[in-house]
Write a protein that holds these residues in place. Structure first.
Motif, PDB file in Angstrom:
ATOM      1  N   LEU A  61       0.848  -1.186   0.000  1.00  0.00           N
ATOM      2  CA  LEU A  61       0.000   0.000   0.000  1.00  0.00           C
ATOM      3  C   LEU A  61       0.882   1.233   0.000  1.00  0.00           C
ATOM      4  CD1 LEU A  61      -2.506  -1.142   2.788  1.00  0.00           C
ATOM      5  CD2 LEU A  61      -2.874  -1.268   0.321  1.00  0.00           C
ATOM      6  N   SER A  62       0.496   2.240  -0.754  1.00  0.00           N
ATOM      7  CA  SER A  62       1.276   3.470  -0.842  1.00  0.00           C
ATOM      8  C   SER A  62       0.363   4.667  -0.608  1.00  0.00           C
ATOM      9  CB  SER A  62       1.953   3.578  -2.215  1.00  0.00           C
ATOM     10  OG  SER A  62       2.718   4.760  -2.305  1.00  0.00           O
ATOM     11  N   VAL A  63       0.728   5.497   0.374  1.00  0.00           N
ATOM     12  CA  VAL A  63      -0.019   6.717   0.686  1.00  0.00           C
ATOM     13  C   VAL A  63       0.982   7.856   0.760  1.00  0.00           C
ATOM     14  CG1 VAL A  63      -1.569   7.874   2.294  1.00  0.00           C
ATOM     15  CG2 VAL A  63      -1.714   5.394   1.998  1.00  0.00           C
ATOM     16  N   GLY A  64       1.026   8.689  -0.259  1.00  0.00           N
ATOM     17  CA  GLY A  64       2.003   9.769  -0.297  1.00  0.00           C
ATOM     18  C   GLY A  64       3.403   9.205  -0.368  1.00  0.00           C
ATOM     19  N   ASN A  65       4.253   9.652   0.565  1.00  0.00           N
ATOM     20  CA  ASN A  65       5.624   9.144   0.630  1.00  0.00           C
ATOM     21  C   ASN A  65       5.768   7.973   1.587  1.00  0.00           C
ATOM     22  OD1 ASN A  65       6.675  10.995  -1.215  1.00  0.00           O
ATOM     23  ND2 ASN A  65       6.995  12.546   0.370  1.00  0.00           N
ATOM     24  N   ASN A  66       4.658   7.455   2.083  1.00  0.00           N
ATOM     25  CA  ASN A  66       4.684   6.343   3.023  1.00  0.00           C
ATOM     26  C   ASN A  66       4.108   5.097   2.356  1.00  0.00           C
ATOM     27  OD1 ASN A  66       5.632   7.958   5.262  1.00  0.00           O
ATOM     28  ND2 ASN A  66       3.574   8.827   5.351  1.00  0.00           N
ATOM     29  N   GLY A  67       4.590   3.953   2.799  1.00  0.00           N
ATOM     30  CA  GLY A  67       4.097   2.693   2.260  1.00  0.00           C
ATOM     31  C   GLY A  67       4.214   1.575   3.267  1.00  0.00           C
ATOM     32  N   VAL A  68       3.439   0.529   3.071  1.00  0.00           N
ATOM     33  CA  VAL A  68       3.486  -0.649   3.938  1.00  0.00           C
ATOM     34  C   VAL A  68       4.315  -1.715   3.228  1.00  0.00           C
ATOM     35  CG1 VAL A  68       2.147  -2.419   5.121  1.00  0.00           C
ATOM     36  CG2 VAL A  68       1.194  -0.112   4.839  1.00  0.00           C
ATOM     37  N   PRO A  69       5.491  -2.080   3.782  1.00  0.00           N
ATOM     38  CA  PRO A  69       6.344  -3.088   3.138  1.00  0.00           C
ATOM     39  C   PRO A  69       5.616  -4.415   2.969  1.00  0.00           C
ATOM     40  CG  PRO A  69       7.537  -1.941   4.874  1.00  0.00           C
ATOM     41  CD  PRO A  69       6.110  -1.529   4.994  1.00  0.00           C
ATOM     42  N   VAL A  70       5.936  -5.106   1.887  1.00  0.00           N
ATOM     43  CA  VAL A  70       5.286  -6.380   1.576  1.00  0.00           C
ATOM     44  C   VAL A  70       5.459  -7.384   2.708  1.00  0.00           C
ATOM     45  CG1 VAL A  70       5.226  -8.328  -0.028  1.00  0.00           C
ATOM     46  CG2 VAL A  70       5.595  -6.014  -0.900  1.00  0.00           C
ATOM     47  N   PHE A  71       6.681  -7.497   3.228  1.00  0.00           N
ATOM     48  CA  PHE A  71       6.945  -8.502   4.257  1.00  0.00           C
ATOM     49  C   PHE A  71       6.088  -8.260   5.494  1.00  0.00           C
ATOM     50  CE2 PHE A  71       9.309  -9.823   8.079  1.00  0.00           C
ATOM     51  CZ  PHE A  71       9.396 -11.184   7.838  1.00  0.00           C
ATOM     52  N   TYR A  72       6.010  -7.032   5.954  1.00  0.00           N
ATOM     53  CA  TYR A  72       5.274  -6.764   7.193  1.00  0.00           C
ATOM     54  C   TYR A  72       3.770  -6.768   6.973  1.00  0.00           C
ATOM     55  CZ  TYR A  72       9.674  -6.024   9.457  1.00  0.00           C
ATOM     56  OH  TYR A  72      10.917  -6.233   9.980  1.00  0.00           O
ATOM     57  N   PHE A  73       3.324  -6.463   5.763  1.00  0.00           N
ATOM     58  CA  PHE A  73       1.909  -6.628   5.448  1.00  0.00           C
ATOM     59  C   PHE A  73       1.530  -8.101   5.537  1.00  0.00           C
ATOM     60  CE2 PHE A  73      -1.506  -7.538   2.446  1.00  0.00           C
ATOM     61  CZ  PHE A  73      -2.462  -6.608   2.813  1.00  0.00           C
ATOM     62  N   PHE A  74       2.396  -8.970   5.006  1.00  0.00           N
ATOM     63  CA  PHE A  74       2.119 -10.402   5.061  1.00  0.00           C
ATOM     64  C   PHE A  74       2.314 -10.961   6.473  1.00  0.00           C
ATOM     65  CE2 PHE A  74       2.952 -11.041   0.268  1.00  0.00           C
ATOM     66  CZ  PHE A  74       1.622 -10.748   0.008  1.00  0.00           C
ATOM     67  N   PHE A 111       8.662  -3.400  -9.198  1.00  0.00           N
ATOM     68  CA  PHE A 111       9.317  -3.657  -7.917  1.00  0.00           C
ATOM     69  C   PHE A 111       9.759  -2.372  -7.218  1.00  0.00           C
ATOM     70  CE2 PHE A 111       9.931  -7.582 -10.381  1.00  0.00           C
ATOM     71  CZ  PHE A 111       9.438  -8.506  -9.486  1.00  0.00           C
ATOM     72  N   ASP A 112      10.185  -1.357  -7.966  1.00  0.00           N
ATOM     73  CA  ASP A 112      10.588  -0.075  -7.368  1.00  0.00           C
ATOM     74  C   ASP A 112       9.362   0.813  -7.219  1.00  0.00           C
ATOM     75  OD1 ASP A 112      13.081  -1.159  -7.609  1.00  0.00           O
ATOM     76  OD2 ASP A 112      13.703   0.099  -9.295  1.00  0.00           O
ATOM     77  N   ASN A 113       8.481   0.432  -6.299  1.00  0.00           N
ATOM     78  CA  ASN A 113       7.187   1.107  -6.202  1.00  0.00           C
ATOM     79  C   ASN A 113       7.018   1.938  -4.939  1.00  0.00           C
ATOM     80  OD1 ASN A 113       6.985  -0.924  -4.323  1.00  0.00           O
ATOM     81  ND2 ASN A 113       5.071  -1.763  -5.076  1.00  0.00           N
ATOM     82  N   SER A 114       8.095   2.150  -4.208  1.00  0.00           N
ATOM     83  CA  SER A 114       8.014   2.940  -2.972  1.00  0.00           C
ATOM     84  C   SER A 114       8.476   4.366  -3.240  1.00  0.00           C
ATOM     85  CB  SER A 114       8.884   2.307  -1.874  1.00  0.00           C
ATOM     86  OG  SER A 114       8.842   3.076  -0.693  1.00  0.00           O
ATOM     87  N   THR A 115       7.559   5.324  -3.074  1.00  0.00           N
ATOM     88  CA  THR A 115       7.901   6.723  -3.313  1.00  0.00           C
ATOM     89  C   THR A 115       8.732   7.317  -2.183  1.00  0.00           C
ATOM     90  OG1 THR A 115       5.790   7.396  -2.324  1.00  0.00           O
ATOM     91  CG2 THR A 115       5.844   7.113  -4.712  1.00  0.00           C
ATOM     92  N   GLY A 116       8.790   6.634  -1.049  1.00  0.00           N
ATOM     93  CA  GLY A 116       9.551   7.150   0.079  1.00  0.00           C
ATOM     94  C   GLY A 116      10.969   6.643   0.158  1.00  0.00           C
ATOM     95  N   VAL A 117      11.399   5.877  -0.848  1.00  0.00           N
ATOM     96  CA  VAL A 117      12.745   5.298  -0.863  1.00  0.00           C
ATOM     97  C   VAL A 117      13.590   5.997  -1.915  1.00  0.00           C
ATOM     98  CG1 VAL A 117      14.094   3.206  -1.332  1.00  0.00           C
ATOM     99  CG2 VAL A 117      11.968   3.054  -0.033  1.00  0.00           C
ATOM    100  N   SER A 118      14.827   6.328  -1.546  1.00  0.00           N
ATOM    101  CA  SER A 118      15.774   6.906  -2.502  1.00  0.00           C
ATOM    102  C   SER A 118      16.604   5.783  -3.101  1.00  0.00           C
ATOM    103  CB  SER A 118      16.690   7.925  -1.809  1.00  0.00           C
ATOM    104  OG  SER A 118      15.936   9.004  -1.290  1.00  0.00           O
ATOM    105  N   TYR A 119      16.456   5.545  -4.393  1.00  0.00           N
ATOM    106  CA  TYR A 119      17.170   4.470  -5.063  1.00  0.00           C
ATOM    107  C   TYR A 119      18.536   4.975  -5.533  1.00  0.00           C
ATOM    108  CZ  TYR A 119      12.572   2.306  -5.049  1.00  0.00           C
ATOM    109  OH  TYR A 119      11.367   1.773  -4.656  1.00  0.00           O
TER     110      TYR A 119
END
Length: 447
Positions: free
Chosen positions: A38-51, A181-189
């Protein structure tokens, strides 16, 4: 809103959940370490912790029992660590408000130049939640019945193959869904060095994280290979080779340092065992020799110059100065909080041990390290657990050099596997049987 990665993985997770394969759901989430559901603005719920939440909810509605009550080595230290971490995070930002810290959202360079003032932030809540879920995952895996000794292979193979597929797309132009896979707006790649040199990061946020995970994967698959046969052994060796290639392609100096540290630990253990304990040296002892090649190579003149140039060049960079400075700065945070810590999510240096000391203090660090040592020591006596033991040693070696995240899924997966090895072999305490009164027969002298 849900991401395409999240929707796709939830379909697979639903299928696995319906079959009762909860551990596979966790392995699926760990294979994409920085993806979000899930992505809300610059925040997101990581796949591992969602599962992780997914599995906990599924277990609550399932009819699975918790098994026979038994003494679980390391359990008390883990629970105490979790409780202490929650306590410190709840009180330290208020008790020590205003002291300078390295906020996790500002970047090390900018935070060293202009440190933040300690206060309550959303990062405190997030990191506590990740820690609680991580401990929950550990306890589930530790008590899971029939957990495969090769359980870590799923996550490690996933992140290795995905990173290798991305490398192939860069080298040969084969298609790869980067944005999937690079779907997190809050991460600097991070894909380039300060001098403009392109660096490979796989499906991770930066090359050093790829190097760490690749070292763990290479160690696990190489250590597992002697215990496998046929196609399984061939697959393990191929995955170890791909992981090694990914680690080399990352061009991370931390990878070289991690390999040297791990090889020293590995070689030192076997030398002590052979010389002082009278152990026998078998070919299995050398399954990790490919990882020792960089260390052996430094004895050649040309390699010596190359290593010196690499290390010297790294120590002269702004990145090295910032990483070293952040660890030194965190020692000041530890002292400013009287050794109690500033709370999870309050301070983020460059490596793991300074992070522990500066966030959960000496008490939290001792509890966490003790729990790890107990599980490592108990599981070492179990031959099938050796690959996971060496993988955890490799992970901690790398994290103490260049990875401060307690929320790393590999920590909880590997500790959970070791807990399963140890706890499944812990005998169930026998309750004394009390015979009912009518079952006691009178003696002949009373008749």
């Amino acid at each position: 809103m849900p991401t395409l990665l999240g929707i796709s993985f939830m379909v697979v997770a639903l299928f696995l959940t319906m079959q009762g394969r909860y551990s596979w759901v966790l392995s699926l989430g760990a294979a994409v370490p920085i993806g979000v559901v899930l992505s809300v603005g610059n925040n997101g719920v990581p796949v591992f912790y969602f599962f992780a939440i997914w599995v906990i909810i599924a277990l609550l509605f399932s009819k699975r029992g918790s098994g026979e009550p038994r003494k679980l080595p390391g359990k008390a230290f883990l629970l105490a660590f979790a409780a202490w971490s929650v306590f410190v995070t709840a009180f330290s930002p208020g008790m020590f408000a205003g002291i300078p810290v390295l906020a996790p959202f500002g970047g090390i360079d900018s935070q060293l130049a202009n440190p933040s003032a300690l206060t309550y932030t959303a990062s405190n809540i997030a990191q506590v939640a990740y820690m609680i879920l991580g401990v929950g995952v550990l306890f589930y895996l530790g008590r899971a019945r029939g957990l495969s000794r090769m359980f870590p292979a799923g996550a490690l193979a996933g992140l290795t193959l995905l990173s290798s597929a991305r490398l192939a797309s860069i080298r040969f132009g084969t298609p790869f869904p980067n944005h999937f896979f690079d779907n997190s707006t809050g991460v600097s790649y991070v894909e380039g060095a300060a001098d403009g040199t392109r660096r490979f990061r796989g499906i991770f946020a930066e090359p050093s994280e790829l190097a760490m995970a690749s070292l763990v994967a290479a160690v696990f698959f190489l250590a597992s290979a002697p215990n496998l046969t046929g196609k399984a052994k061939f697959a393990a060796l191929c995955l170890a080779g791909l992981a090694t290639i990914n680690m080399i392609e990352s061009t991370a100096t931390s990878a070289l340092a991690s390999v040297v540290v791990f090889t020293a630990i590995f070689s030192g253990y076997h030398c002590v065992r052979f010389i002082f304990l009278g152990g026998k040296v078998k070919y299995r002892t050398f399954v990790l020799v490919p990882l020792a090649l960089p260390v052996v190579a430094i004895f050649t003149p040309s390699a010596i110059a190359s290593v010196i140039d690499t290390v010297t060049g790294k120590t002269e960079t702004a990145s090295y100065s910032a990483r070293t400075g952040s660890d030194v700065f965190s020692a000041g945070v530890f002292m400013d909080t009287w050794g109690l810590g500033a709370g999870l999510g309050s301070n983020r240096p460059a490596s793991f041990l300074p992070m522990l000391l500066s966030t959960v203090g000496i008490v939290g660090a001792v509890l966490f390290i003790t729990a790890c040592v107990v599980l490592l020591r108990r599981s070492w006596a179990i031959h099938e657990a050796r690959p996971a033991v060496w993988a955890l040693v490799a992970l901690m070696s790398a994290k103490c050099i260049a990875s401060p995240n307690l929320s790393d899924p590999l920590i909880w997966l590997l500790l959970g596997v070791l807990a399963n090895f140890v706890w499944s072999q812990t005998p169930v305490p026998q309750q004394p049987k009390i015979l009912p009164p009518h079952s006691v027969r009178p003696s002949h002298s009373q008749s």
